[in-house]
Design an enzyme around this catalytic site. Sequence first.
Site, PDB file in Angstrom:
ATOM      1  N   PRO A  26      28.172  48.009  23.506  1.00 56.35           N
ATOM      2  CA  PRO A  26      27.682  46.673  23.865  1.00 56.35           C
ATOM      3  C   PRO A  26      27.104  46.660  25.271  1.00 56.35           C
ATOM      4  O   PRO A  26      27.754  47.087  26.220  1.00 56.35           O
ATOM      5  CB  PRO A  26      28.935  45.793  23.757  1.00 56.35           C
ATOM      6  CG  PRO A  26      30.078  46.745  23.888  1.00 56.35           C
ATOM      7  CD  PRO A  26      29.620  48.050  23.328  1.00 56.35           C
ATOM      8  N   MET A  27      25.873  46.167  25.390  1.00 58.26           N
ATOM      9  CA  MET A  27      25.191  46.104  26.688  1.00 58.26           C
ATOM     10  C   MET A  27      24.579  44.728  26.856  1.00 58.26           C
ATOM     11  O   MET A  27      23.697  44.340  26.082  1.00 58.26           O
ATOM     12  CB  MET A  27      24.099  47.175  26.773  1.00 58.26           C
ATOM     13  CG  MET A  27      24.647  48.585  26.824  1.00 58.26           C
ATOM     14  SD  MET A  27      23.336  49.835  26.850  1.00 58.26           S
ATOM     15  CE  MET A  27      22.881  49.883  25.105  1.00 58.26           C
ATOM     16  N   GLN A 104      30.136  41.328  19.190  1.00 61.11           N
ATOM     17  CA  GLN A 104      31.203  41.319  20.185  1.00 61.11           C
ATOM     18  C   GLN A 104      31.427  39.897  20.685  1.00 61.11           C
ATOM     19  O   GLN A 104      30.509  39.242  21.185  1.00 61.11           O
ATOM     20  CB  GLN A 104      30.885  42.231  21.366  1.00 61.11           C
ATOM     21  CG  GLN A 104      32.102  42.388  22.290  1.00 61.11           C
ATOM     22  CD  GLN A 104      31.765  43.090  23.585  1.00 61.11           C
ATOM     23  OE1 GLN A 104      31.067  42.542  24.428  1.00 61.11           O
ATOM     24  NE2 GLN A 104      32.275  44.304  23.752  1.00 61.11           N
ATOM     25  N   HIS A 179      36.202  41.172  22.964  1.00 64.86           N
ATOM     26  CA  HIS A 179      36.012  41.814  24.261  1.00 64.86           C
ATOM     27  C   HIS A 179      37.281  41.634  25.086  1.00 64.86           C
ATOM     28  O   HIS A 179      37.510  40.608  25.697  1.00 64.86           O
ATOM     29  CB  HIS A 179      34.815  41.194  24.972  1.00 64.86           C
ATOM     30  CG  HIS A 179      34.299  42.023  26.110  1.00 64.86           C
ATOM     31  ND1 HIS A 179      35.015  43.059  26.673  1.00 64.86           N
ATOM     32  CD2 HIS A 179      33.125  42.003  26.789  1.00 64.86           C
ATOM     33  CE1 HIS A 179      34.315  43.611  27.640  1.00 64.86           C
ATOM     34  NE2 HIS A 179      33.155  42.993  27.736  1.00 64.86           N
ATOM     35  N   ASN A 182      37.071  45.255  30.770  1.00 63.07           N
ATOM     36  CA  ASN A 182      36.134  45.076  31.885  1.00 63.07           C
ATOM     37  C   ASN A 182      36.397  43.873  32.775  1.00 63.07           C
ATOM     38  O   ASN A 182      35.536  43.451  33.538  1.00 63.07           O
ATOM     39  CB  ASN A 182      34.695  45.022  31.364  1.00 63.07           C
ATOM     40  CG  ASN A 182      34.338  46.236  30.531  1.00 63.07           C
ATOM     41  OD1 ASN A 182      34.011  46.113  29.363  1.00 63.07           O
ATOM     42  ND2 ASN A 182      34.429  47.427  31.110  1.00 63.07           N
ATOM     43  N   TYR A 184      37.310  40.636  31.825  1.00 55.90           N
ATOM     44  CA  TYR A 184      37.090  39.303  31.271  1.00 55.90           C
ATOM     45  C   TYR A 184      38.411  38.713  30.766  1.00 55.90           C
ATOM     46  O   TYR A 184      39.470  39.270  31.005  1.00 55.90           O
ATOM     47  CB  TYR A 184      35.973  39.369  30.226  1.00 55.90           C
ATOM     48  CG  TYR A 184      34.673  39.834  30.861  1.00 55.90           C
ATOM     49  CD1 TYR A 184      33.965  39.012  31.726  1.00 55.90           C
ATOM     50  CD2 TYR A 184      34.206  41.131  30.661  1.00 55.90           C
ATOM     51  CE1 TYR A 184      32.806  39.453  32.349  1.00 55.90           C
ATOM     52  CE2 TYR A 184      33.054  41.586  31.284  1.00 55.90           C
ATOM     53  CZ  TYR A 184      32.361  40.738  32.130  1.00 55.90           C
ATOM     54  OH  TYR A 184      31.217  41.185  32.765  1.00 55.90           O
ATOM     55  N   GLY A 305      29.839  58.307  29.168  1.00 57.06           N
ATOM     56  CA  GLY A 305      29.223  59.621  29.257  1.00 57.06           C
ATOM     57  C   GLY A 305      29.085  60.350  27.948  1.00 57.06           C
ATOM     58  O   GLY A 305      28.904  61.570  27.925  1.00 57.06           O
ATOM     59  N   GLY A 327      25.970  53.948  25.844  1.00 56.23           N
ATOM     60  CA  GLY A 327      25.337  52.819  26.504  1.00 56.23           C
ATOM     61  C   GLY A 327      24.027  53.257  27.116  1.00 56.23           C
ATOM     62  O   GLY A 327      22.956  53.140  26.529  1.00 56.23           O
ATOM     63  N   ARG A 328      24.103  53.790  28.343  1.00 62.08           N
ATOM     64  CA  ARG A 328      22.901  54.267  29.018  1.00 62.08           C
ATOM     65  C   ARG A 328      22.177  55.333  28.211  1.00 62.08           C
ATOM     66  O   ARG A 328      20.942  55.369  28.164  1.00 62.08           O
ATOM     67  CB  ARG A 328      23.280  54.812  30.397  1.00 62.08           C
ATOM     68  CG  ARG A 328      23.699  53.743  31.380  1.00 62.08           C
ATOM     69  CD  ARG A 328      24.291  54.351  32.641  1.00 62.08           C
ATOM     70  NE  ARG A 328      25.570  54.994  32.385  1.00 62.08           N
ATOM     71  CZ  ARG A 328      26.240  55.701  33.289  1.00 62.08           C
ATOM     72  NH1 ARG A 328      25.738  55.876  34.489  1.00 62.08           N
ATOM     73  NH2 ARG A 328      27.410  56.233  33.002  1.00 62.08           N
TER      74      ARG A 328
END
Length: 375
Positions: A26-27, A104, A179, A182, A184, A305, A327-328
Site C-alpha cells: 500500500p502506497m 486497506q 492498517h 506505521n 496510525y 527491500g 513498494g518502491r
Amino acid sequence: MPSSHPALTPTQLGSLKLANRVAVAPMSRVSTAGDGMPTAEMADYYARFAKGGFALIITEGIYLDHAHSQSYPNQPALVSGAQVAGWRRVVDSVHAAGGLIIGQLMHGGALSQHNRHRGGTIAPSAVPPLGEKMAAYGGSGAWALPRAASTEDIAEALSGFADAARRAKEAGFDGVELHGANGYLIDQFLTTYTNTRTDGYGGDVVGRTRFMAEALEVVRTVVGTEYPVGIRLSQTKVNDLEYRWPGGAAEAELIFQAAASAGADFLHLASEGRDWRQTATLDTGVTATALAREATGLPVIANGGMHDVVQARTVLEEGHADVIALGRGALGDRDWPQRVADGQTPSSFVSELLRPDVTLGAECTYRARAGEATP
C-alpha cells in the site's frame, strides 16, 4: 533464461488463491479531487501493476467515515455509495488485467494532517505525536495535540471499520486489510508511549491489543467467515523509525496471536522505509515475520527491500514469509514479476517517481513517500 524464483510460485491468503507470491504494498497517492472519490486515473494506475504480473495489489489507505479517520488532503474514502461505485471501477480494472486487489482500511488517529469532516484529532491518550507533519502529504509544523478517545469515540471508530469493510465487499474488493502499522490509530493503541490509558484499552499488552482485536472482530462479523481479512503491523512509525516493541519477541507473539484469535486470515509486517532485516529481527534473533508464521499458523506478507531478488529469495526459502510486498520496487518496475520470470534484472529505483511534481502517462501525480509504502 527463465527464472525459478520462489516468488513466482502460487500460494494462498485465507480463501484467496494467488498466482504468485508478489504483492504491491500500500502506497498513499492522495490523488483524489478532495472529495474522497476514486478516479479513472487511479483505476489505470492499479491495473498497470496487475498487467505487470503482480498477483495481489493492496490499495493505499482508505479512510472510513465522516468522523476522525481521514488523515490527508485528497485521500480516498469508502463512505458513500458514489465512492463504492468509484472503487468498483478500480477493482474491475484490476480484475480485467488478471490481478486481485485488497482494500486497506485506515484510521489516522493522532497522525491526521487534514480532515474535511471534523476538527481536532483523537488518539488513545492526549499525547503529542513525535516529530512534525509530513510535507509529502501537504503538511507542515507540529502535529495537533489529540484528544483522548472516549468510549463513544472508540465505538464510532469501530463502526467505521465495520461499515467500510462492508462497503469494500460491496465494491468487489477481494479482501480487506486493516492498517495497524506505521503509527496510525490501531498502532497508537499498541504503542506504549502513545497509549497511557488505565482502562481496558491500555496497560499491559493484552489491554493494548484490545482495540486491534475489536476492530478485526467487527470487520469479520460484517464480511463473513470466508472473506479474506488481514492486518498490517509494524514496530516503526512514519514519525518514529526507532520504536521497537519493548517486550521483544514475547510481546510480538502476543500481538500476533491476538490478531489471529480475532479473525485475521493473514498478517502483513511492514518495515517503514528500511530494509526488512533492520527492523524484522527481534531480541531473540528470530525475525518478526517468521515468528508470526510460527505463532499463528497464518500466512505472512513481508515488506521492506523485497525488490532485491536475492533478499526476496532468502525470505521465502528460509520460511520468513509467504508473500513479499514491494513498494518502491513496484514503482520502479511495474512489471517486476514478469522481469524476474524472464530472468531480467529489475531496474534501479528512481527516487524522482516519488516527487509530487512528476506525472507519468496515465498515472496520477505520485505523492507516495519513499519509505512508507503506505499510510
